[in-house]
Design a protein around this motif. Structure first.
Motif, PDB file in Angstrom:
ATOM      1  N   ASP A  55       0.930  -1.310  -0.176  1.00 58.75           N
ATOM      2  CA  ASP A  55      -0.035  -0.214  -0.594  1.00 58.75           C
ATOM      3  C   ASP A  55       0.515   1.202   0.286  1.00 58.75           C
ATOM      4  OD1 ASP A  55      -2.301  -1.496   0.205  1.00 58.75           O
ATOM      5  OD2 ASP A  55      -2.497  -1.730   2.496  1.00 58.75           O
ATOM      6  N   PHE A  56       1.873   1.208   0.661  1.00 59.67           N
ATOM      7  CA  PHE A  56       2.790   2.129   1.056  1.00 59.67           C
ATOM      8  C   PHE A  56       3.212   2.923  -0.645  1.00 59.67           C
ATOM      9  CE2 PHE A  56       7.110   4.115   1.848  1.00 59.67           C
ATOM     10  CZ  PHE A  56       6.452   5.170   2.185  1.00 59.67           C
ATOM     11  N   ARG A  57       3.788   1.530  -1.214  1.00 63.74           N
ATOM     12  CA  ARG A  57       4.590   1.953  -1.991  1.00 63.74           C
ATOM     13  C   ARG A  57       3.860   2.906  -3.430  1.00 63.74           C
ATOM     14  NH1 ARG A  57       6.243  -2.783  -3.341  1.00 63.74           N
ATOM     15  NH2 ARG A  57       7.939  -3.079  -1.880  1.00 63.74           N
ATOM     16  N   GLU A  58       2.471   2.256  -3.489  1.00 60.13           N
ATOM     17  CA  GLU A  58       1.518   2.539  -4.396  1.00 60.13           C
ATOM     18  C   GLU A  58       0.786   3.967  -3.711  1.00 60.13           C
ATOM     19  OE1 GLU A  58      -2.743   1.557  -5.998  1.00 60.13           O
ATOM     20  OE2 GLU A  58      -2.301   0.069  -4.754  1.00 60.13           O
ATOM     21  N   LEU A  59       1.025   4.382  -2.438  1.00 59.76           N
ATOM     22  CA  LEU A  59       0.260   5.776  -2.623  1.00 59.76           C
ATOM     23  C   LEU A  59       2.140   6.749  -2.868  1.00 59.76           C
ATOM     24  CD1 LEU A  59      -0.952   4.837   0.995  1.00 59.76           C
ATOM     25  CD2 LEU A  59      -2.131   5.670  -1.175  1.00 59.76           C
ATOM     26  N   ILE A  60       3.105   6.210  -3.001  1.00 58.30           N
ATOM     27  CA  ILE A  60       4.320   6.767  -3.231  1.00 58.30           C
ATOM     28  C   ILE A  60       4.415   7.499  -4.221  1.00 58.30           C
ATOM     29  CG2 ILE A  60       6.323   6.863  -3.090  1.00 58.30           C
ATOM     30  CD1 ILE A  60       5.714   7.864  -0.100  1.00 58.30           C
ATOM     31  N   SER A  61       3.851   5.889  -5.246  1.00 56.77           N
ATOM     32  CA  SER A  61       4.064   5.979  -7.321  1.00 56.77           C
ATOM     33  C   SER A  61       2.939   7.441  -7.547  1.00 56.77           C
ATOM     34  CB  SER A  61       3.618   4.334  -7.094  1.00 56.77           C
ATOM     35  OG  SER A  61       4.930   4.156  -6.427  1.00 56.77           O
ATOM     36  N   VAL A  62       1.718   7.119  -6.235  1.00 56.07           N
ATOM     37  CA  VAL A  62       0.783   8.343  -7.277  1.00 56.07           C
ATOM     38  C   VAL A  62       1.515   9.537  -6.823  1.00 56.07           C
ATOM     39  CG1 VAL A  62      -0.995   8.558  -6.516  1.00 56.07           C
ATOM     40  CG2 VAL A  62      -1.191   5.928  -6.407  1.00 56.07           C
ATOM     41  N   ALA A  63       1.517   9.453  -5.390  1.00 55.55           N
ATOM     42  CA  ALA A  63       2.540  11.488  -5.036  1.00 55.55           C
ATOM     43  C   ALA A  63       3.530  11.223  -6.350  1.00 55.55           C
ATOM     44  CB  ALA A  63       2.463  10.533  -3.849  1.00 55.55           C
ATOM     45  N   LEU A  64       4.369  10.470  -6.459  1.00 51.49           N
ATOM     46  CA  LEU A  64       5.230  11.124  -6.928  1.00 51.49           C
ATOM     47  C   LEU A  64       4.394  11.477  -9.134  1.00 51.49           C
ATOM     48  CD1 LEU A  64       8.493   8.882  -6.270  1.00 51.49           C
ATOM     49  CD2 LEU A  64       8.051  11.448  -5.799  1.00 51.49           C
ATOM     50  N   GLU A  65       3.757  10.387  -9.124  1.00 54.68           N
ATOM     51  CA  GLU A  65       3.337  11.191 -10.778  1.00 54.68           C
ATOM     52  C   GLU A  65       3.040  11.916 -10.728  1.00 54.68           C
ATOM     53  OE1 GLU A  65       1.553   7.390 -11.181  1.00 54.68           O
ATOM     54  OE2 GLU A  65       2.838   5.857 -11.929  1.00 54.68           O
ATOM     55  N   GLU A  66       1.899  12.235  -9.779  1.00 56.59           N
ATOM     56  CA  GLU A  66       1.369  13.604  -9.104  1.00 56.59           C
ATOM     57  C   GLU A  66       2.081  14.743  -9.818  1.00 56.59           C
ATOM     58  OE1 GLU A  66      -1.861  13.008  -5.867  1.00 56.59           O
ATOM     59  OE2 GLU A  66      -2.690  11.972  -6.926  1.00 56.59           O
ATOM     60  N   GLU A  67       3.139  14.244  -8.764  1.00 57.26           N
ATOM     61  CA  GLU A  67       4.463  15.819  -8.802  1.00 57.26           C
ATOM     62  C   GLU A  67       4.450  15.913 -10.489  1.00 57.26           C
ATOM     63  OE1 GLU A  67       4.040  18.052  -6.548  1.00 57.26           O
ATOM     64  OE2 GLU A  67       3.300  16.561  -4.858  1.00 57.26           O
ATOM     65  N   GLU A  68       5.064  14.497 -10.792  1.00 61.84           N
ATOM     66  CA  GLU A  68       5.398  14.845 -12.158  1.00 61.84           C
ATOM     67  C   GLU A  68       4.833  15.728 -12.937  1.00 61.84           C
ATOM     68  OE1 GLU A  68       6.885  10.883 -13.213  1.00 61.84           O
ATOM     69  OE2 GLU A  68       8.577  10.868 -11.976  1.00 61.84           O
ATOM     70  N   GLU A  69       3.017  15.124 -13.194  1.00 60.40           N
ATOM     71  CA  GLU A  69       2.315  15.193 -13.857  1.00 60.40           C
ATOM     72  C   GLU A  69       2.295  16.768 -13.981  1.00 60.40           C
ATOM     73  OE1 GLU A  69      -1.571  12.907 -13.412  1.00 60.40           O
ATOM     74  OE2 GLU A  69      -0.429  11.470 -14.677  1.00 60.40           O
ATOM     75  N   GLU A  70       1.939  17.937 -12.227  1.00 60.30           N
ATOM     76  CA  GLU A  70       1.692  19.196 -11.440  1.00 60.30           C
ATOM     77  C   GLU A  70       3.263  19.182 -12.710  1.00 60.30           C
ATOM     78  OE1 GLU A  70       1.662  21.942  -8.002  1.00 60.30           O
ATOM     79  OE2 GLU A  70       1.543  19.911  -8.005  1.00 60.30           O
ATOM     80  N   VAL A  71       4.151  19.092 -12.468  1.00 58.63           N
ATOM     81  CA  VAL A  71       5.105  19.803 -12.961  1.00 58.63           C
ATOM     82  C   VAL A  71       5.434  19.758 -14.842  1.00 58.63           C
ATOM     83  CG1 VAL A  71       8.200  19.563 -13.913  1.00 58.63           C
ATOM     84  CG2 VAL A  71       7.048  19.357 -11.224  1.00 58.63           C
ATOM     85  N   ALA A  72       4.972  18.730 -15.382  1.00 57.90           N
ATOM     86  CA  ALA A  72       4.529  18.666 -16.830  1.00 57.90           C
ATOM     87  C   ALA A  72       3.831  19.986 -17.222  1.00 57.90           C
ATOM     88  CB  ALA A  72       4.404  17.283 -17.415  1.00 57.90           C
ATOM     89  N   GLU A  73       2.306  19.835 -16.126  1.00 55.44           N
ATOM     90  CA  GLU A  73       0.922  20.607 -16.966  1.00 55.44           C
ATOM     91  C   GLU A  73       1.843  22.164 -16.766  1.00 55.44           C
ATOM     92  OE1 GLU A  73      -3.452  21.206 -14.595  1.00 55.44           O
ATOM     93  OE2 GLU A  73      -2.123  19.903 -14.609  1.00 55.44           O
ATOM     94  N   THR A  74       2.685  22.516 -15.469  1.00 53.81           N
ATOM     95  CA  THR A  74       3.202  23.945 -15.147  1.00 53.81           C
ATOM     96  C   THR A  74       4.697  24.066 -16.100  1.00 53.81           C
ATOM     97  OG1 THR A  74       3.177  23.478 -12.750  1.00 53.81           O
ATOM     98  CG2 THR A  74       4.291  25.382 -13.646  1.00 53.81           C
ATOM     99  N   GLU A  75       4.783  23.437 -16.583  1.00 48.50           N
ATOM    100  CA  GLU A  75       5.586  23.880 -17.793  1.00 48.50           C
ATOM    101  C   GLU A  75       5.535  23.956 -18.798  1.00 48.50           C
ATOM    102  OE1 GLU A  75       8.130  20.812 -18.417  1.00 48.50           O
ATOM    103  OE2 GLU A  75      10.597  21.028 -16.308  1.00 48.50           O
ATOM    104  N   ALA A  76       3.863  23.236 -19.422  1.00 46.24           N
ATOM    105  CA  ALA A  76       3.355  23.343 -20.611  1.00 46.24           C
ATOM    106  C   ALA A  76       2.641  24.880 -20.110  1.00 46.24           C
ATOM    107  CB  ALA A  76       2.322  22.410 -20.438  1.00 46.24           C
TER     108      ALA A  76
END
Length: 525
Positions: free
Chosen positions: A158-179
């Protein structure tokens, strides 16, 4: 359009474009700061999640080592790692709160996700604590395999899944912000190009308007001013429009008209002054000529008077000598001598009287005694006194005029005497009465007068060529007296040839409105 208005509009538009440019620049800077800050927060959150995951996995490892080895020092490591996890969670929460303040409620999901991660970590820590607190630690060690399976299958997955989701969301936020940042930079470039095009268009339009409203009119105005400076005030600048240059041109045109009018006035005045000076010079020359002529006439007059007086005075002296010389004479002889002396004295008195009359006329001291008379009656009386058989032509209707009857009668007698001496056998006297003047003419059928004699006939002591041998007692003052009487009445006297032969002397007298009862001096001649 007013130049001030053009400049004001151009300044306003430039200010507007500059304000828009500054606003766009400020907005772009703020947006850039916003995106940079958001990306920075995303990177920070990403790193903090990585640190959280690393310490969490390290906690698993230290806990396992503790269970297997049972080293008390590892208990302290576990506690320190647990504290770091709390700090990581606190930092991540603080970062997520900053993102919420920056972008709003869309980051609340991250906060909820962090709560789930925190719950998993707390569950894991509780499990570890319960395990370490078990009295029979050996049983725990013996059951480590089972515990590891529980951790891997339930909590760790569960922890691994939650951390992966959090990291993906931050990556998406960075990509969205750069766009978003790229899109914003593209919009800024587009707006900048648009503002530059607008500014360029406004500048070109303003230059064209300024050239049309200022440059060309100013050149035209300058050309007109140069013509004015050269003295050409006939040219008009005539600028159309309502600009300041048009107003200046209108003022200059009005000024040129005033200057031209004054120049014409001054030129006219100069011409008039030159003409006046010329006329005055001519008048002075005429006066000088008249003065010289008067001086010459005075000398001639003295000579003529001396000559004319010598004869009667010689007669008087001779007759006196005859009466006084020799023996006694009879009374008849004395009477004859005295009679001849008296005739000479009368001749002298008449000469002096005529000269005095002409002199008074020329000096302006002659005054007339006017009265309302019938000129026909004056002419009849003069013909009767002359004793001549003259033919009369008089108006059939009665006419009256204001004049000096005595002087007019004297003038008619002088004309009759002149006709008797110089004319032939027929003498005609005529009166023509007009609305403004009356004309009295005396005509004869004598030999006439030469043209050069006509010009000199009214000069004192002048005797025409036809007078030679016809009389010896003429003084040459008859026609000058006639002219003096006519001019004293405001009239004139002229000599004309008569057809087929003879001479006509015409006396013209104006009608004047004067009270006949007015008292006038009547000096004796």
């Amino acid at each position: 359009m007013k130049i001030a208005h053009i400049v004001s509009i151009f300044a306003f538009v430039v200010l507007l474009v500059a304000s828009a440019s500054v606003s766009v620049a400020i907005w772009a800077a703020k947006q850039s700061d916003f995106h940079n800050y958001r990306i920075s927060l995303a990177h920070t959150s990403y790193e903090q999640h990585l640190q959280l995951a690393t310490d969490t996995y390290l906690l698993f490892k230290r806990f396992g080592d503790l269970l297997l080895v049972g080293d008390s020092d590892r208990v302290q490591d576990v506690n320190e790692i647990s504290k770091r996890l709390s700090v990581h969670i606190s930092n991540i929460r603080e970062t997520i709160e900053k993102e919420i303040q920056l972008v709003g409620d869309e980051e609340i999901e991250d906060l909820e996700h962090l709560i789930e991660v925190e719950a998993v970590i707390e569950e894991l820590t509780s499990l570890f604590d319960r395990t370490l607190a078990h009295e029979d630690i050996g049983d725990v060690r013996s059951n480590w395999r089972d515990l590891s399976l529980v951790l891997n299958d339930n909590i760790k997955s569960d922890f691994r899944e939650l951390i992966s989701v959090a990291l993906e969301e931050e990556e998406e936020e960075v990509a969205e912000t750069e766009a978003e940042a790229s899109a914003q930079m593209a919009l800024v470039r587009l707006i900048s190009y648009g503002l530059a095009a607008v500014f360029l268009l406004i500048t070109i339009s303003t230059l064209m308007i300024f050239r049309r409203e200022f440059t060309h009119p100013f050149k035209h105005l300058l050309d007109g001013v140069r013509k004015f400076a050269a003295g050409d005030f006939s040219t008009r600048i005539d600028l159309r429009g309502r600009s300041e240059l048009s107003e200046i041109a209108a003022v200059l045109d009005e000024m040129s008209e005033v200057v031209a009018a004054r120049t014409r006035s001054l030129t006219t005045q100069n011409l008039e002054l030159e003409q006046a000076v010329q006329q005055r010079t001519e008048k002075l020359e005429e006066l000088l000529t008249e003065a010289r002529k008067s001086e010459e006439n005075r000398r001639l007059l003295l000579a003529d008077v001396s000559h004319e007086l010598r004869t009667p005075l010689t007669i008087i002296q001779g007759e006196s000598d005859v009466a006084l010389r020799g023996s006694d004479k009879t009374i008849e002889e004395y009477k004859q001598a005295l009679g001849r002396a008296r005739l000479a004295a009368n001749h002298t008195a008449n000469l002096i009287s005529d000269l005095l009359f002409i002199s008074r006329k020329e000096s302006g001291s002659l005054r007339l005694s006017r009265e309302t008379v019938d000129p026909s009656r004056l002419i009849r009386d003069a013909v009767t006194l002359s004793g001549l058989d003259a033919k009369l032509t008089l108006p059939t209707h009665a006419t009256t005029i204001s004049l000096d009857g005595k002087r007019i009668k004297q003038a008619v007698l002088a004309l009759l005497e002149n006709a008797r001496r110089h004319g032939g056998n027929t003498i005609e006297v005529a009166l023509v009465s007009g609305s403004d003047v009356i004309q009295i003419s005396v005509a004869d059928d004598g030999p006439g007068m030469k043209d050069e004699d006509k010009e000199l006939a009214f000069e004192r002591f002048f005797r025409g060529s036809n007078a030679a041998g016809q009389y010896i007692d003429g003084l040459g003052l008859g026609l000058p007296i006639v002219l003096s009487i006519a001019e004293a009445h405001g009239g004139s006297a002229q000599i004309f040839d008569r057809e087929p032969k003879g001479t006509t002397v015409e006396l013209t007298l104006p009608r004047i409105s004067e009270d006949p009862n007015e008292d006038h001096e009547n000096p004796s001649a």
